[in-house]
Scaffold this active site. Structure first.
Site, PDB file in Angstrom:
ATOM      1  CE  LYS A 116      44.130   8.003  -1.368  1.00 15.20           C
ATOM      2  NZ  LYS A 116      45.138   8.837  -1.606  1.00 15.20           N
ATOM      3  CD  GLU A 200      42.883   9.691   6.176  1.00 17.76           C
ATOM      4  OE1 GLU A 200      42.834  10.565   7.206  1.00 17.76           O
ATOM      5  OE2 GLU A 200      43.007   8.563   6.211  1.00 17.76           O
ATOM      6  CG  HIS A 235      41.516  17.727  -0.542  1.00 17.72           C
ATOM      7  ND1 HIS A 235      42.164  18.383   1.112  1.00 17.72           N
ATOM      8  CD2 HIS A 235      40.486  17.736  -0.237  1.00 17.72           C
ATOM      9  CE1 HIS A 235      40.637  18.469   1.292  1.00 17.72           C
ATOM     10  NE2 HIS A 235      39.611  18.649   0.404  1.00 17.72           N
ATOM     11  NE  ARG A 292      53.143   9.379  -7.984  1.00 15.51           N
ATOM     12  CZ  ARG A 292      52.694  11.121  -7.311  1.00 15.51           C
ATOM     13  NH1 ARG A 292      53.538  11.599  -7.563  1.00 15.51           N
ATOM     14  NH2 ARG A 292      51.820  11.076  -7.045  1.00 15.51           N
TER      15      ARG A 292
HETATM   16  P1  ADP Z   1      45.675  11.816  -2.460  1.00  6.89           P
HETATM   17  O1  ADP Z   1      46.230  10.450  -2.582  1.00  6.89           O
HETATM   18  O2  ADP Z   1      44.519  12.717  -3.290  1.00  6.89           O
HETATM   19  O3  ADP Z   1      46.962  12.968  -2.202  1.00  6.89           O
HETATM   20  P2  ADP Z   1      46.285  11.852   0.599  1.00  6.89           P
HETATM   21  O4  ADP Z   1      45.509  10.967   1.164  1.00  6.89           O
HETATM   22  O5  ADP Z   1      47.256  12.241   0.455  1.00  6.89           O
HETATM   23  O6  ADP Z   1      45.438  11.412  -1.303  1.00  6.89           O
HETATM   24  O7  ADP Z   1      45.180  13.339   1.137  1.00  6.89           O
HETATM   25  C1  ADP Z   1      45.912  14.836   0.446  1.00  6.89           C
HETATM   26  C2  ADP Z   1      45.111  16.143   1.241  1.00  6.89           C
HETATM   27  O8  ADP Z   1      44.490  15.991   1.649  1.00  6.89           O
HETATM   28  C3  ADP Z   1      46.115  16.167   2.325  1.00  6.89           C
HETATM   29  O9  ADP Z   1      47.758  16.526   1.613  1.00  6.89           O
HETATM   30  C4  ADP Z   1      45.413  17.430   2.919  1.00  6.89           C
HETATM   31  O10 ADP Z   1      45.922  17.769   2.719  1.00  6.89           O
HETATM   32  C5  ADP Z   1      44.241  16.357   3.141  1.00  6.89           C
HETATM   33  N1  ADP Z   1      43.789  15.271   4.052  1.00  6.89           N
HETATM   34  C6  ADP Z   1      43.831  13.986   4.161  1.00  6.89           C
HETATM   35  N2  ADP Z   1      43.992  12.953   5.276  1.00  6.89           N
HETATM   36  C7  ADP Z   1      43.104  14.309   5.779  1.00  6.89           C
HETATM   37  C8  ADP Z   1      42.898  14.204   6.847  1.00  6.89           C
HETATM   38  N3  ADP Z   1      43.246  13.071   8.020  1.00  6.89           N
HETATM   39  N4  ADP Z   1      42.713  15.526   8.224  1.00  6.89           N
HETATM   40  C9  ADP Z   1      42.553  16.587   6.971  1.00  6.89           C
HETATM   41  N5  ADP Z   1      43.161  17.190   5.828  1.00  6.89           N
HETATM   42  C10 ADP Z   1      43.545  15.377   5.220  1.00  6.89           C
HETATM   43  P1  ADP Z   2      52.828  14.423  -6.259  1.00  5.55           P
HETATM   44  O1  ADP Z   2      51.904  14.084  -5.014  1.00  5.55           O
HETATM   45  O2  ADP Z   2      53.483  14.005  -6.655  1.00  5.55           O
HETATM   46  O3  ADP Z   2      52.485  15.906  -6.111  1.00  5.55           O
HETATM   47  P2  ADP Z   2      50.496  15.467  -7.889  1.00  5.55           P
HETATM   48  O4  ADP Z   2      48.816  14.497  -7.014  1.00  5.55           O
HETATM   49  O5  ADP Z   2      50.515  16.660  -8.176  1.00  5.55           O
HETATM   50  O6  ADP Z   2      51.809  14.509  -7.224  1.00  5.55           O
HETATM   51  O7  ADP Z   2      49.959  14.270  -9.176  1.00  5.55           O
HETATM   52  C1  ADP Z   2      51.726  14.049  -9.866  1.00  5.55           C
HETATM   53  C2  ADP Z   2      51.209  14.162 -10.747  1.00  5.55           C
HETATM   54  O8  ADP Z   2      51.086  13.697 -11.865  1.00  5.55           O
HETATM   55  C3  ADP Z   2      50.633  15.165 -11.515  1.00  5.55           C
HETATM   56  O9  ADP Z   2      50.124  16.906 -11.196  1.00  5.55           O
HETATM   57  C4  ADP Z   2      50.246  15.197 -13.374  1.00  5.55           C
HETATM   58  O10 ADP Z   2      51.275  16.345 -13.333  1.00  5.55           O
HETATM   59  C5  ADP Z   2      50.810  13.876 -13.140  1.00  5.55           C
HETATM   60  N1  ADP Z   2      49.841  13.193 -13.979  1.00  5.55           N
HETATM   61  C6  ADP Z   2      48.901  12.348 -13.102  1.00  5.55           C
HETATM   62  N2  ADP Z   2      48.010  11.664 -13.576  1.00  5.55           N
HETATM   63  C7  ADP Z   2      47.981  12.051 -14.609  1.00  5.55           C
HETATM   64  C8  ADP Z   2      47.397  12.130 -15.934  1.00  5.55           C
HETATM   65  N3  ADP Z   2      46.705  11.102 -16.082  1.00  5.55           N
HETATM   66  N4  ADP Z   2      47.266  12.427 -17.018  1.00  5.55           N
HETATM   67  C9  ADP Z   2      48.769  13.348 -17.207  1.00  5.55           C
HETATM   68  N5  ADP Z   2      49.267  13.793 -15.761  1.00  5.55           N
HETATM   69  C10 ADP Z   2      48.849  13.011 -15.413  1.00  5.55           C
HETATM   70 MG    MG Z   3      48.412  12.424  -1.716  1.00 10.63          MG
END
Ligand code: ADP
Ligand code: ADP
Ligand code: MG
Length: 670
Positions: A116, A200, A235, A292
């Site tokens: 990230k 952040e 989250h 993906r």
């Molecule tokens: P991940 O890889 O776990 O999906 P993300 O960076 O996409 O991580 O963040 C997951 C969630 O966390 C976001 O969908 C949002 O709800 C919350 N989030 C992320 N960054 C911020 C931010 N700067 N301020 C508030 N909420 C955030």
């Molecule tokens: P998206 O951002 O597409 O909504 P998520 O952050 O929810 O995706 O994660 C993607 C999905 O991939 C998870 O809901 C889970 O089903 C699957 N996943 C991720 N890592 C693994 C793992 N190590 N084993 C099994 N399933 C996984």
């Molecule tokens: Mg995300």
């Protein structure tokens, strides 16, 4: 185009990919672990190859075994689905080295977006707006705390290599910074093998809005509009919808252009998602790119009429994108709910077990429809779990994705509510009732969306248990009477503790539920006669209209009732207009039988760890007394006394690991 592909995944996404391949006449190879030999995805494919034992690191994460399986079966390409190896650049490279097509972006694009922090640097250069923060290399606590002060509290700490919300910590005050940093680093190291973090600005009441992008290898890149995934817990996404409520065409075009710029900055090819965090005023910032197919891609398919897996296959085979930007348009509204085996009341902890009863609304599966001439189906269910299948501790506990479409948001929401009401799952805890409250709640109905919605409405979304409705108890009583009548051709009343009141034989059915005990009295009558019930001092007349398997059609005080009653162990599950009610019948006969079968329940229901022992050797306990607590899949399970009796021996100590089926203690019923 390919003639055969290998699908390196399991569950609904593997079934999803197989469905499109079948439609295109492409042969499919499934891979499976020992836990999945008979799984839906294996049966959905033409061929299958065993990878290894159940844990993902021994099976679905064994890239070299998967490549060998593809070569051995003559597959030309590998579809990684999501999760597992889908964002693993080394695996993408290994596929290419073996002469196989990885159905996903180039390894370099996966790497560029894999961190990230590094991705934010790239996006800065591509003039994509970023949340204020620090995403550089320096990692000393003092320096990062200084950065947090500059950014202004509250701040959010994230693992650079993170995903699935893991490692994220909100920090409100500099006094809490150091503790939050170490715990973020600890979790990041444990989950991703990398403790690099970024800081952040933490936005308050933001929305998560993401853009689906698609690029081909000929240099075209377009966006398939947005998805709003603001409704989250920990989250992680719970509900996703497209289009995003309140999105103006101008804002959509601006976000689309930013997402395309992000993809082009890393030489992207294939399906990808650029996630933005948006303020209520509409200003938006890049968060991360998922390189993906996304779990929630069906909502985009429903509103565009496009099959994104077909696009992935075509692009991977070197074909151009099937359409140009101006040929895409939005048709109606789609909402997805993730049906999870989890327990919202217990902090959304996963639940494992076998699905002993599964029933859903009429729906299409994995099907992309909706062209100018044909509207999409109102309900689509993408599932990888069938009745009889188990949710194991090894993989993600998602049971299915329920997707509702309508010409507008209100009708999509109505279809969603109806489909949730018809969703019946017995055998493990699910989030269905929670989803029902969520979609019917005022905030979601009014599209008053932000990522804090669930937390803010905790009290209404997770209410204290209430007593079952009279109708539900009547259905439960009817089911018990019917089962007894079926079980013995003889008079069922003779065997029970019936008693005489007002000149009629009368007995009490003692149901207990989450809110306590709910006795209902039943008077004797011939099976074809109306039955009299007493509850809360009132009498009611119950008539059987018809029954079919577990479905009951009854008349209570003249009003028609429909319910489904399903037995699972000693629980009776009633599905009716009041939702899903779990009841236990304390029956004197059942008590007697318990003594004989009680030992079954003193075994570990799953592999896990003993976390507490609540009874001592030699102690006499009442039926239902908690004896010990096991932890498995981060969830606690209480083992209770099956009857009144004495603990003869405790066979494990706190901290011991136990395997599934292990006998936990010696128990002597009275
Ligand atoms: P991940 O890889 O776990 O999906 P993300 O960076 O996409 O991580 O963040 C997951 C969630 O966390 C976001 O969908 C949002 O709800 C919350 N989030 C992320 N960054 C911020 C931010 N700067 N301020 C508030 N909420 C955030
Ligand atoms: P998206 O951002 O597409 O909504 P998520 O952050 O929810 O995706 O994660 C993607 C999905 O991939 C998870 O809901 C889970 O089903 C699957 N996943 C991720 N890592 C693994 C793992 N190590 N084993 C099994 N399933 C996984
Ligand atoms: Mg995300």
């Amino acid at each position: 185009m390919f003639s055969k592909i290998l699908i390196a995944n399991r569950g609904e996404i593997a079934c999803r990919v197989a469905a499109t391949a079948r439609r295109l006449g492409i042969a499919t190879v499934a891979v499976y672990s020992d836990a999945d030999a008979l799984a839906a995805h294996v049966q959905a494919c033409d061929q299958s190859v065993r990878l290894g034992p159940a844990p993902a690191r021994d099976s679905y994460l064994r890239g070299e075994l998967i490549i060998a399986a593809a070569l051995a079966t003559g597959a030309q390409a590998i579809h990684p689905g999501y999760g597992f190896l889908s964002e693993n650049a080394d695996f993408a490279e290994a596929c290419a080295a073996a002469g196989l097509v990885f159905i996903g972006p180039p390894a370099a694009a996966i790497r560029a977006m894999g961190s990230k922090s590094a991705a934010k640097t790239l996006m800065q250069d591509a003039a994509v707006p970023l949340v204020p923060g620090y995403h550089g290399d320096r990692q000393e606590a003092d320096f990062l705390r200084e950065q947090a002060g500059r950014i202004g509290y509250p701040v959010l700490l994230k693992a650079s290599s993170g995903g699935g919300g893991k490692g994220m910590r909100i920090v409100d005050d500099s006094a809490d910074f150091d503790a939050a940093l170490s715990s973020c680093q600890r979790e990041a190291l444990a989950s991703f093998g990398d403790d690099h973090v970024l800081v952040e600005k933490y936005l308050t009441r933001p929305r998560h809005i993401e853009i689906q992008v698609f690029a081909d290898s000929l240099g075209h890149c377009i966006y398939l509009f947005e998805r709003d995934c603001s409704v989250q817990r920990r989250h992680q996404k719970v509900l996703e919808e497209a289009p995003a409520p309140g999105m103006s065409p101008e804002r959509r075009a601006a976000m689309g252009a930013a997402a395309v710029a992000a993809a082009q900055a890393v030489g992207y090819v294939g399906a990808g998602t650029v996630e933005f965090i948006a303020n209520q005023d509409g200003s938006f910032y890049f968060m991360e790119m998922n390189t993906r197919l996304q779990v929630e891609h069906p909502v985009t398919e429903m509103i565009t009429g496009q099959d994104l897996v077909e696009w992935q296959l075509r692009v991977a085979a070197g074909e151009p994108l099937p359409v140009q930007q101006h040929q895409l348009s939005i048709n109606g509204h789609a909402i997805e709910a993730r049906i999870y085996a989890e327990n919202p009341e217990k902090g959304f902890l996963p639940s494992i077990g076998t699905v002993t009863h599964l029933r859903t609304a009429n729906a299409v599966s994995f099907q992309v429809q909706g062209t100018a001439s044909a509207q999409p189906a109102p309900i689509r269910i993408d599932a990888g779990v069938r009745e009889g299948d188990a949710i194991s501790p090894f993989y993600d506990p998602m049971i299915a994705k329920l997707i509702a479409w309508g010409p507008d948001r209100a009708s999509a929401l109505r279809n969603m509510a109806r489909a949730l009401a018809q969703y019946q799952v017995v055998g493990l805890a699910t989030n269905i009732a929670f989803l029902q409250r969520l979609v019917s709640g005022e905030a979601f109905s009014n599209a008053d969306l932000d990522t804090g919605l669930i937390e803010r409405h905790r009290d209404t979304l997770l209410p204290a248990p209430t007593a079952p409705a009279l109708e539900t108890l009547a259905a439960a009583a009817a089911n018990v009477l019917q089962c007894e009548a079926r079980a013995s051709a003889a008079d069922p009343w003779s065997a029970t503790d019936g008693w005489r009141a007002h000149g009629r034989l009368r007995r009490t059915l003692s149901f207990t539920g989450d809110a306590g005990s709910h006795p209902i009295d039943v008077a004797y009558a011939d099976a074809d006669q109306p039955q009299t019930l007493w509850h809360d001092g009132q009498s009611h007349v119950l008539q059987f209209e018809s029954t079919h398997d577990s479905d009951l059609r009854l008349r209570l005080d003249g009003r028609v009732l429909q319910a489904t009653a399903v037995h699972d162990g000693e629980l009776l599950h009633v599905f009716d207009s009041h939702g899903h009610t779990r009841l236990r019948l304390l029956d004197p006969l059942a008590h007697a039988a318990d003594g004989e079968t009680g030992d079954d329940r003193l075994t570990a229901p799953m592999p896990g760890k003993i976390v507490a022992i609540l009874a001592a050797r030699g102690q006499h306990v009442e039926r239902g007394a908690p004896l010990l607590i096991m932890e498995a899949m981060k969830m606690e399970h209480t083992i209770a006394a099956p009857a009144a009796g004495v603990i003869d021996e405790l066979l494990y100590a706190v901290g011991d690991q136990v395997s599934e089926g292990a006998r936990l203690l010696d128990f002597r019923p009275d």
